[in-house]
Motif scaffolding. Structure first.
Motif: not given
Length: 240
Positions: A34-40, A90-96
């Protein structure tokens, strides 16, 4: 969260989940999708200051957010403000927050931005908490629904997910929160002003910094000495 909720009459029968082994692949894969990222990076129990020391350089290099939790029911995302801009964080947090519900519910999703260079990373005051929605039957809602103002200072707006306050302001420090309290106390209103001074917890409590905590208490006590005489005869102060 629950400590603040109990103050306004919310009784939580089932404790929020904690994640001593980190978050499941199911949760993290959905988060990345949902965040459109390749890793963490991370996904473990960690001290917020230590994990940015350990993973800050790799974060700057890869652009991947640092995910960690604690003994509390929290999903924390740390990111350098020049690598992942605040609004993106903040958008990543709202997604989480939307993902971590039901069986995977956590009490809070927390944005933990930091700045600086290798070996000198420091967290900023741009932290934001995204709490689960509290139960409707609580003191704050009773007040606002009766037309009585509820002013939140510091983390209060975040802790109650924006429900039950009529006005709010964030703090950059304990001293800043005290300045806000003075400003609101000088106004003529009948209602509740709910203040959270987070430095006690964030800077000293979690780190078991006895001297830092003592100094913060001394600062607060000195401020209180000057604050109390400014109050009106019908004003009431409760400190916990």
């Amino acid at each position: 969260t629950i400590g603040h909720w109990e103050m306004v009459g919310i009784h939580t029968k089932i404790p929020f989940r904690t994640y001593p082994d980190g978050f499941s692949d199911e949760i993290m894969n959905e988060f990345m999708k949902q965040c459109k990222i390749g890793g963490y990076l991370g996904n473990c129990v960690a001290s917020g200051t230590k994990i940015i020391e350990e993973l800050g350089d790799e974060h700057v290099k890869t652009g991947y957010p640092i995910i960690y939790t604690s003994a509390d029911s929290v999903f924390q995302i740390a990111a350098h403000e020049e690598v992942i801009p605040l609004e993106k964080l903040y958008e990543m947090c709202r997604i989480a927050r939307k993902i971590l519900v039901g069986d995977n519910s956590v009490s809070r999703v927390i944005a933990r931005p930091f700045i600086g260079t290798s070996g000198n990373y420091v967290r900023t005051s741009n932290r934001h908490d995204y709490s689960v929605k509290p139960e409707k039957e609580n003191l704050l809602n009773y007040l606002t629904e009766s037309g009585i103002p509820v002013i939140g200072i510091g983390k209060i707006h975040d802790i109650f997910a924006g429900y039950g306050d009529t006005e709010y302001v964030y703090n950059t420090s304990n001293r800043n929160g005290m300045e806000h309290a003075v400003r609101y106390a000088a106004q003529d209103f009948t209602g509740l002003c709910f203040v959270n001074l987070v430095d006690f917890d964030m800077l000293f409590g979690h780190r078991r910094d006895i001297d830092g905590y003592a100094n913060a208490l001394t600062e607060f006590d000195s401020w209180l000495k000057d604050f109390l005489p400014t109050l009106g005869e019908e004003d009431l102060v409760m400190i916990t």
